[in-house]
Every structure is written in structure tokens, then in C-alpha cells.
Design a protein around this motif. Structure first.
Motif, PDB file in Angstrom:
ATOM      1  N   ILE A  91      10.464  -2.167 -12.069  1.00  0.00           N
ATOM      2  CA  ILE A  91       9.543  -2.889 -11.674  1.00  0.00           C
ATOM      3  C   ILE A  91       9.872  -2.550 -10.181  1.00  0.00           C
ATOM      4  CG2 ILE A  91       8.681  -5.422 -10.651  1.00  0.00           C
ATOM      5  CD1 ILE A  91      10.696  -6.514 -13.510  1.00  0.00           C
ATOM      6  N   TYR A  92       8.152  -2.160  -9.834  1.00  0.00           N
ATOM      7  CA  TYR A  92       8.256  -1.691  -8.369  1.00  0.00           C
ATOM      8  C   TYR A  92       8.191  -3.028  -7.654  1.00  0.00           C
ATOM      9  CZ  TYR A  92       7.939   2.743 -11.628  1.00  0.00           C
ATOM     10  OH  TYR A  92       8.343   3.587 -12.126  1.00  0.00           O
ATOM     11  N   ARG A  93       8.885  -3.485  -6.775  1.00  0.00           N
ATOM     12  CA  ARG A  93       8.597  -3.871  -5.390  1.00  0.00           C
ATOM     13  C   ARG A  93       8.489  -4.002  -4.110  1.00  0.00           C
ATOM     14  NH1 ARG A  93      10.321  -8.979  -9.414  1.00  0.00           N
ATOM     15  NH2 ARG A  93      11.695  -8.666 -11.218  1.00  0.00           N
ATOM     16  N   GLY A  94       8.455  -4.760  -4.027  1.00  0.00           N
ATOM     17  CA  GLY A  94       7.795  -4.268  -2.434  1.00  0.00           C
ATOM     18  C   GLY A  94       6.336  -4.459  -1.393  1.00  0.00           C
ATOM     19  N   HIS A  95       5.266  -4.459  -2.426  1.00  0.00           N
ATOM     20  CA  HIS A  95       3.976  -5.637  -2.112  1.00  0.00           C
ATOM     21  C   HIS A  95       4.437  -5.978  -1.939  1.00  0.00           C
ATOM     22  CE1 HIS A  95       1.457  -1.719  -1.953  1.00  0.00           C
ATOM     23  NE2 HIS A  95       1.814  -1.191  -3.313  1.00  0.00           N
ATOM     24  N   THR A  96       3.467  -7.355  -0.436  1.00  0.00           N
ATOM     25  CA  THR A  96       3.815  -8.656  -0.259  1.00  0.00           C
ATOM     26  C   THR A  96       2.772  -9.239  -0.389  1.00  0.00           C
ATOM     27  OG1 THR A  96       3.307  -7.840   1.717  1.00  0.00           O
ATOM     28  CG2 THR A  96       5.541  -7.833   1.199  1.00  0.00           C
ATOM     29  N   SER A  97       1.165  -8.557  -1.306  1.00  0.00           N
ATOM     30  CA  SER A  97       0.243  -9.209  -1.780  1.00  0.00           C
ATOM     31  C   SER A  97      -0.417  -8.676  -3.040  1.00  0.00           C
ATOM     32  CB  SER A  97      -0.901  -9.309  -0.791  1.00  0.00           C
ATOM     33  OG  SER A  97      -1.785 -10.356  -1.266  1.00  0.00           O
ATOM     34  N   ILE A  98      -1.557  -9.042  -3.521  1.00  0.00           N
ATOM     35  CA  ILE A  98      -1.892  -8.761  -4.663  1.00  0.00           C
ATOM     36  C   ILE A  98      -2.091  -7.088  -4.683  1.00  0.00           C
ATOM     37  CG2 ILE A  98      -4.119  -8.254  -5.931  1.00  0.00           C
ATOM     38  CD1 ILE A  98      -3.857 -11.407  -5.122  1.00  0.00           C
TER      39      ILE A  98
ATOM     40  N   HIS B 112       2.215  -9.339  -7.281  1.00  0.00           N
ATOM     41  CA  HIS B 112       2.793  -8.468  -5.730  1.00  0.00           C
ATOM     42  C   HIS B 112       3.468  -7.144  -6.815  1.00  0.00           C
ATOM     43  CE1 HIS B 112       2.597 -11.975  -3.175  1.00  0.00           C
ATOM     44  NE2 HIS B 112       1.855 -12.128  -3.949  1.00  0.00           N
ATOM     45  N   THR B 113       3.856  -7.126  -7.704  1.00  0.00           N
ATOM     46  CA  THR B 113       4.750  -5.979  -8.551  1.00  0.00           C
ATOM     47  C   THR B 113       3.810  -4.850  -9.765  1.00  0.00           C
ATOM     48  OG1 THR B 113       5.078  -6.724 -10.420  1.00  0.00           O
ATOM     49  CG2 THR B 113       6.606  -7.469  -9.108  1.00  0.00           C
ATOM     50  N   ILE B 114       4.840  -3.605  -9.857  1.00  0.00           N
ATOM     51  CA  ILE B 114       3.897  -2.950 -10.836  1.00  0.00           C
ATOM     52  C   ILE B 114       5.188  -2.511 -12.041  1.00  0.00           C
ATOM     53  CG2 ILE B 114       2.915   0.135 -11.370  1.00  0.00           C
ATOM     54  CD1 ILE B 114       3.366  -0.493  -7.171  1.00  0.00           C
ATOM     55  N   ARG B 115       4.456  -2.636 -12.951  1.00  0.00           N
ATOM     56  CA  ARG B 115       5.283  -2.331 -13.707  1.00  0.00           C
ATOM     57  C   ARG B 115       5.511  -0.670 -15.163  1.00  0.00           C
ATOM     58  NH1 ARG B 115       8.248  -7.287 -16.018  1.00  0.00           N
ATOM     59  NH2 ARG B 115       8.720  -8.771 -14.544  1.00  0.00           N
ATOM     60  N   LYS B 116       6.006  -0.588 -14.947  1.00  0.00           N
ATOM     61  CA  LYS B 116       6.634   0.489 -16.077  1.00  0.00           C
ATOM     62  C   LYS B 116       7.155   0.594 -17.324  1.00  0.00           C
ATOM     63  CE  LYS B 116       8.554   4.750 -16.411  1.00  0.00           C
ATOM     64  NZ  LYS B 116       9.143   6.508 -16.210  1.00  0.00           N
ATOM     65  N   TRP B 117       6.535   0.614 -18.626  1.00  0.00           N
ATOM     66  CA  TRP B 117       6.715  -0.141 -20.273  1.00  0.00           C
ATOM     67  C   TRP B 117       6.677   1.204 -21.057  1.00  0.00           C
ATOM     68  CZ3 TRP B 117       6.575  -5.164 -20.132  1.00  0.00           C
ATOM     69  CH2 TRP B 117       5.612  -5.857 -19.187  1.00  0.00           C
TER      70      TRP B 117
END
Length: 391
Positions: free
Chosen positions: A92-99, A77-82
Motif C-alpha cells: 500500500i503506497y500512502r502519501g497523497h492527500t487527495s484522490i 488517496h492510496t495505491i495498491r499492488k496485488w
């Protein structure tokens, strides 16, 4: 049938299938996202792994590579920047509740689409959600982005004052059979494009010509005016889901579950070529220097002469579906669900194709010296022969 090719390099570092492969804008690096929950960074100079990004708690669905930063999205449920140099997770971008299925980076924005039926916009640098786009009745599978400055004349811009400040628009395709266009600044839906009767699997945007192309499980490709929302054409000849699209010089290439790729002339809607030989669905495609490269569920990549449709080469070695391909410096990169990244030398095909193209141009140059009446007659005869062949 084309000759087989052997990979010049096989990269086996991943412990699970590779779901996506991204090439940096400067062409120096590749990024792979895998079922093993990690992403890896590869140098195009030596095809060696130079970075290993770990932190996701589930498999990576998609990845995107900039010159200085890498982005991954996951079933966690997350996106990451590296950071591409240190491998450190920067955000870490959090907020989505599914894939999270798909991400798109444009300007200072990061866009994402998810099984939670929403798309979201994030500030790339601040790890902060800017906007949520809510309105689809099912999961968001594919994204595109453009600015109204690219498509609208001043007198056509009647949006609210807030939207005049930020004229960015997001396009989303969903399994609810619709395409939606959203104002990024307000999250308001600007257009809902209705017509598909199946899930929308792929989108491709031609902003200068105000056109959007969408491929669907209803076996069709549809083209839309992105200013008015009008459906312009429906391309109907596929006998299976349309999985991937590529637009080059007003020619649209579509890969399908019917085991073919078709080439369409966008201005007329005419189907001008069909590329066969695949033994399973066409999962990905890429046009390069007059050659159409395809990846398939039959674990093979193929190279076709884009004009004649002749199969020039088959690349064998993968064990499962090829999910993504990239091309750089006359090397073909294929990423597969078998967990390997393979590198193929395509210099020979490119050289043969360039010689053939020069020969064709030479013949066309001599022919062009004939009178206009002769050219018109020959063109009409050619069209009649093509029509008879199709029938």
C-alpha cells in the motif's frame, strides 16, 4: 451506417461502474477497476473472472496490469499492488492527500498523479516514496515517462551530475493548463510547457522523434519538442475538449467532446480524416489492423475504416458511457460505467479490412509502374481535389 454487433460475452460481476481496463503485456489477463472499490482479474482465454481484489476504502479511478502484479489507485488517496495469482495485497503506497487519478509503471518505478496537485514516484518493491514533484497549481490528470538517453545526444546533456546517473524524466499534465517535465532523480522541473488555455486531459509521447502531444479542454492538440520545450504545432479543428489520443505510424488520432475523431498527419499538421456518427463525446479510442475503434458517451462502440473514415460496425448493448477499450486476439473488450465488461468478436471486420488493404496495395503496385511525371501530376490533382472538398 454500419451493422450492429452483439456481445459474445457480458461480464456483470462488478457492483459499480468500471472506470478503467488494462491488458497485461503477455495478453493473458485483463484488469478492471470499479466504482465499487474493487478490481477484478479476467482471463482472455475464457473471459472468466479469476481474481477479486478488495481493500480500497473508496472507488478505484485507474488500474494497471503487469504479467505478475496488478496496481490500482483510488479516491481513498492510496495505491495498491496485488499478486495476480493469490489476490493478496502486496503493498500500500500512502502519501497523497487527495484522490489519486492516474498511475504509471516504468522499470522499477511507480508514478502517480493526484488532485493534491502533486505527482509522486515510488519504489515498486519497497513500498517507499522516492520523490515528490510539486509545482502544479491544480490537480495532475495525466502522466508519461521517458529516459533522456532516448532523446538526447551526449553533447546536449548539461544536467547536473546527479541527474546524469538517473536520466529518467516524468511528464505531467494538469488542470492548471500546463505540462511539466521533471527529473525523476531530483524532483526538479526541467521544462514547463506553456500554451494551453484549458485543462490538459491527455498526453502521448513519441520519444524517438522527441515529440510530445497534449490534448486539452481548450479544444486544441499541441505538439512539443521535449528537449527544447518549443511548441511545434497547434491542431485547432475540434469544437470541443480533446479527451483521448492515439499515435500510429505518424498519424495522430484525437477523440473529442465534439462527437468526432480526427486523424492528423503529424509531419505536416494536416487533418486528413474525420470520423463521425457518434451521438455523444468520444471517450476512448484504439487503432488495430487498419481499423479505428471508438467508445462513446452514447454507450456504443464503433469500428471505422481508418483510411476512408467509413463506419463499418456499431457495437450496441452498454447502457452508459464506455470508459475504456482493449483489443486482443481479434476480440474487442469494452468497459462501461454501467458496470459491465463486454466482449465482441471482430474477426469479420478484420478479415474484410485485410482483403481491402491487399486490393489497395495491388492497385497501388500497378500504378507505381507509371512514370514519375505522371505520379507527380496525379498527386497534385489529388491534393487540389482534397482541398476543394475541405473548402
Amino acid at each position: 451506417m454500419g451493422n450492429s454487433g452483439s456481445a459474445v460475452k457480458v461480464c456483470t460481476d462488478h457492483q459499480g461502474g468500471i472506470n478503467w481496463l488494462s491488458l497485461s503485456p503477455d495478453g493473458q489477463r485483463l484488469l478492471t477497476g470499479s466504482e465499487d472499490g474493487t478490481a477484478r482479474l479476467w482471463s482472455t482465454a475464457d473471459s472468466q473472472c479469476h481474481g477479486h481484489f478488495q481493500g480500497h476504502e473508496s472507488y478505484i479511478t485507474f488500474c494497471h496490469l503487469e504479467n505478475e502484479a496488478a496496481f490500482t489507485c483510488s479516491a481513498d488517496h492510496t495505491i495498491r499492488k496485488w499478486d495476480v495469482v493469490t489476490g493478496q495485497c502486496l503493498a500500500i503506497y500512502r502519501g497523497h492527500t487527495s484522490i489519486v487519478n492516474r498511475i504509471l509503471v516504468a522499470k522499477d518505478y511507480l508514478f502517480s498523479g493526484s488532485y493534491d496537485r502533486t505527482a509522486r514516484c515510488w519504489s515498486v518493491d519497497k513500498e517507499k516514496q522516492i520523490q515528490e514533484f510539486r509545482g502544479h497549481r491544480n490537480c495532475v490528470l495525466t502522466l508519461a515517462h521517458y529516459s533522456s538517453r532516448d532523446v538526447l545526444e551526449e553533447e546536449e546533456e548539461e544536467e547536473e551530475e546527479e541527474e546524469k546517473v538517473s536520466r529518467d524524466l516524468l511528464v505531467t499534465g494538469s488542470t492548471d493548463c500546463t505540462v511539466k517535465v521533471w527529473w525523476v532523480s531530483s524532483g526538479r522541473c526541467y521544462q514547463t510547457l506553456l500554451g494551453h488555455t484549458g485543462a490538459v486531459l491527455c498526453l502521448i509521447l513519441d520519444a524517438p522523434n522527441r515529440e510530445l502531444f497534449s490534448g486539452s479542454t481548450d479544444y486544441t492538440i499541441r505538439t512539443w519538442n521535449i528537449v527544447t520545450g518549443e511548441q511545434l504545432k497547434v491542431f485547432k479543428e475540434h469544437q470541443g475538449s480533446v479527451i483521448c489520443l492515439e499515435l500510429v505510424n505518424r498519424h495522430l488520432y484525437s477523440g473529442s467532446a465534439d462527437r468526432t475523431v480526427k486523424c492528423w498527419f503529424v509531419d505536416t499538421g494536416e487533418r486528413i480524416q474525420t470520423y463521425k456518427a457518434h451521438k455523444h463525446s468520444v471517450s476512448t479510442l484504439k487503432y488495430h489492423a487498419g481499423i479505428l475503434f471508438t467508445g462513446s458517451g452514447d454507450a456504443c462502440a464503433r469500428a471505422f475504416n481508418s483510411r476512408s473514415g467509413v463506419l463499418q460496425k456499431i457495437f450496441r448493448g452498454h447502457k452508459f458511457i464506455i470508459n475504456c477499450i482493449q483489443i486482443h486476439n481479434e476480440l474487442l473488450y469494452t468497459a462501461s460505467h454501467d458496470g459491465t465488461l463486454r466482449v465482441w468478436d471482430i474477426r469479420g471486420i478484420c478479415k474484410r479490412n485485410k482483403r481491402r488493404f491487399k486490393k489497395e496495395r495491388s492497385v497501388q503496385g500497378r500504378s507505381s509502374q507509371k512514370g514519375s511525371l505522371s505520379r507527380l501530376f496525379n498527386n497534385k490533382v489529388g491534393c487540389m481535389v482534397q482541398q476543394e472538398n475541405r473548402e
